[in-house]
Design a protein around this motif. Structure first.
Motif, mmCIF file in Angstrom:
data_model
loop_
_atom_site.group_PDB
_atom_site.id
_atom_site.type_symbol
_atom_site.label_atom_id
_atom_site.label_comp_id
_atom_site.label_asym_id
_atom_site.label_seq_id
_atom_site.Cartn_x
_atom_site.Cartn_y
_atom_site.Cartn_z
ATOM 1 N N GLU A 51 12.563 49.576 71.363
ATOM 2 C CA GLU A 51 11.714 50.765 71.303
ATOM 3 C C GLU A 51 10.370 50.428 70.663
ATOM 4 O OE1 GLU A 51 14.418 52.824 68.845
ATOM 5 O OE2 GLU A 51 15.540 53.673 70.516
ATOM 6 N N ILE A 52 9.339 51.042 71.173
ATOM 7 C CA ILE A 52 7.994 50.805 70.648
ATOM 8 C C ILE A 52 7.812 51.601 69.356
ATOM 9 C CG2 ILE A 52 5.533 51.124 71.118
ATOM 10 C CD1 ILE A 52 6.234 50.574 74.079
ATOM 11 N N THR A 53 7.393 50.897 68.292
ATOM 12 C CA THR A 53 7.206 51.550 66.997
ATOM 13 C C THR A 53 5.738 51.644 66.592
ATOM 14 O OG1 THR A 53 7.499 49.459 65.812
ATOM 15 C CG2 THR A 53 9.479 50.806 66.169
ATOM 16 N N HIS A 54 4.865 50.935 67.285
ATOM 17 C CA HIS A 54 3.437 50.955 66.940
ATOM 18 C C HIS A 54 2.643 50.404 68.110
ATOM 19 C CE1 HIS A 54 -0.291 50.263 64.676
ATOM 20 N NE2 HIS A 54 -0.293 49.034 65.145
ATOM 21 N N THR A 55 1.491 51.009 68.360
ATOM 22 C CA THR A 55 0.544 50.453 69.332
ATOM 23 C C THR A 55 -0.862 50.575 68.761
ATOM 24 O OG1 THR A 55 0.157 52.537 70.526
ATOM 25 C CG2 THR A 55 1.955 51.133 71.332
ATOM 26 N N GLU A 56 -1.695 49.664 69.184
ATOM 27 C CA GLU A 56 -3.114 49.729 68.855
ATOM 28 C C GLU A 56 -3.897 49.135 70.011
ATOM 29 O OE1 GLU A 56 -6.452 48.003 65.714
ATOM 30 O OE2 GLU A 56 -4.452 47.099 65.744
ATOM 31 N N GLN A 57 -4.856 49.882 70.498
ATOM 32 C CA GLN A 57 -5.815 49.337 71.452
ATOM 33 C C GLN A 57 -7.133 49.258 70.691
ATOM 34 O OE1 GLN A 57 -6.521 51.414 75.216
ATOM 35 N NE2 GLN A 57 -6.435 49.359 76.091
ATOM 36 N N VAL A 58 -7.591 48.049 70.445
ATOM 37 C CA VAL A 58 -8.787 47.854 69.635
ATOM 38 C C VAL A 58 -9.980 48.427 70.395
ATOM 39 C CG1 VAL A 58 -10.229 46.150 68.455
ATOM 40 C CG2 VAL A 58 -7.747 45.825 68.554
ATOM 41 N N PRO A 59 -10.711 49.394 69.795
ATOM 42 C CA PRO A 59 -11.776 50.077 70.530
ATOM 43 C C PRO A 59 -12.983 49.214 70.882
ATOM 44 C CG PRO A 59 -11.548 50.970 68.294
ATOM 45 C CD PRO A 59 -10.478 49.955 68.474
ATOM 46 N N GLU A 60 -13.266 48.195 70.083
ATOM 47 C CA GLU A 60 -14.363 47.255 70.369
ATOM 48 C C GLU A 60 -13.729 45.881 70.540
ATOM 49 O OE1 GLU A 60 -17.277 44.968 71.202
ATOM 50 O OE2 GLU A 60 -17.793 47.096 71.020
ATOM 51 N N ILE A 61 -13.842 45.314 71.721
ATOM 52 C CA ILE A 61 -13.122 44.092 72.086
ATOM 53 C C ILE A 61 -13.381 42.931 71.125
ATOM 54 C CG2 ILE A 61 -12.812 42.361 73.912
ATOM 55 C CD1 ILE A 61 -13.562 44.677 75.882
ATOM 56 N N VAL A 62 -14.571 42.835 70.568
ATOM 57 C CA VAL A 62 -14.864 41.704 69.687
ATOM 58 C C VAL A 62 -14.278 41.884 68.288
ATOM 59 C CG1 VAL A 62 -16.929 41.030 70.977
ATOM 60 C CG2 VAL A 62 -17.144 42.542 68.995
ATOM 61 N N ASP A 63 -13.701 43.069 67.991
ATOM 62 C CA ASP A 63 -13.084 43.300 66.685
ATOM 63 C C ASP A 63 -11.639 42.825 66.678
ATOM 64 O OD1 ASP A 63 -15.427 44.452 65.802
ATOM 65 O OD2 ASP A 63 -14.731 46.512 66.092
ATOM 66 N N GLU A 64 -11.151 42.470 65.488
ATOM 67 C CA GLU A 64 -9.767 42.047 65.336
ATOM 68 C C GLU A 64 -8.854 43.267 65.242
ATOM 69 O OE1 GLU A 64 -8.989 38.806 62.487
ATOM 70 O OE2 GLU A 64 -11.176 38.664 62.314
ATOM 71 N N PRO A 65 -7.576 43.084 65.595
ATOM 72 C CA PRO A 65 -6.624 44.182 65.442
ATOM 73 C C PRO A 65 -6.315 44.410 63.962
ATOM 74 C CG PRO A 65 -5.467 42.202 66.108
ATOM 75 C CD PRO A 65 -6.945 41.870 66.136
ATOM 76 N N ASN A 66 -5.635 45.514 63.673
ATOM 77 C CA ASN A 66 -5.220 45.822 62.312
ATOM 78 C C ASN A 66 -3.877 45.130 62.050
ATOM 79 O OD1 ASN A 66 -4.224 47.004 59.927
ATOM 80 N ND2 ASN A 66 -5.426 48.855 60.290
ATOM 81 N N TYR A 67 -3.934 43.927 61.510
ATOM 82 C CA TYR A 67 -2.731 43.124 61.268
ATOM 83 C C TYR A 67 -1.772 43.845 60.328
ATOM 84 C CZ TYR A 67 -5.873 39.520 63.040
ATOM 85 O OH TYR A 67 -6.759 38.805 63.807
#
Length: 165
Positions: free
Chosen positions: A142-158
């Protein structure tokens, strides 16, 4: 459809990420040894899907390095780094960087993973590649978290991804 930016220019994806608390869609991806991996291969494990356009870009490479560092301390968890890069390029990057704690998987054959997960760019300069996303899946699939980074050059929220485990 989701809209993200590449240094301020808009780019659209073919859909939206799967919803939290839903079953993770199955996938067929190619590993660096050219074997085919499916979601079932990771049954009973927690997964962090680190998805990005190409390991040959600075931010994508940084995300692989950061998750590689974190993965060595995670119990019953696999970090899957997914792009449309060829498995040969993924393997070369890991060898050069000493990356050993994450699995590199490629969606180069059909792009079905990007389509199914709603993260394939359908326009803009990265058309056909994956947008930068994180999907966390628990041991029940089951999926517990998703993030689509709004600005491609930014890193995800680790930190948020790791907390979702």
């Amino acid at each position: 459809m989701a809209t993200v930016t590449l240094q301020g220019s808009k780019a659209n994806t073919n859909g939206t990420l799967p919803e939290v608390n839903s079953k993770a869609p199955d996938f067929k991806l190619v590993a660096t040894d050219l074997s085919v991996k499916t979601l079932n291969d990771y049954k009973g494990k927690k997964l962090i899907l680190n998805i990005f356009p190409s390991v040959d870009t600075g931010t994508c490479a940084t995300s692989v390095r950061n998750f590689n560092k974190e993965a060595s301390e995670l119990e019953n968890t696999k970090v899957l780094c997914i792009s449309r890069d060829l498995p040969f390029a993924q393997g070369r990057f890991c060898g050069a960087e000493g990356i050993e704690n994450v699995e590199m998987l490629s969606d180069f054959v059909s792009g079905d993973f990007g389509k199914e997960y709603g993260l394939e760019f359908i326009d803009g300069p990265l058309n056909g590649l994956h947008s930068r996303c994180i999907v966390v899946i628990n041991e029940n699939g089951e999926i517990t978290h998703t993030e689509q980074v709004p600005e491609i050059v930014d890193e995800p929220n680790y930190e948020k991804a790791l907390k979702a485990l």
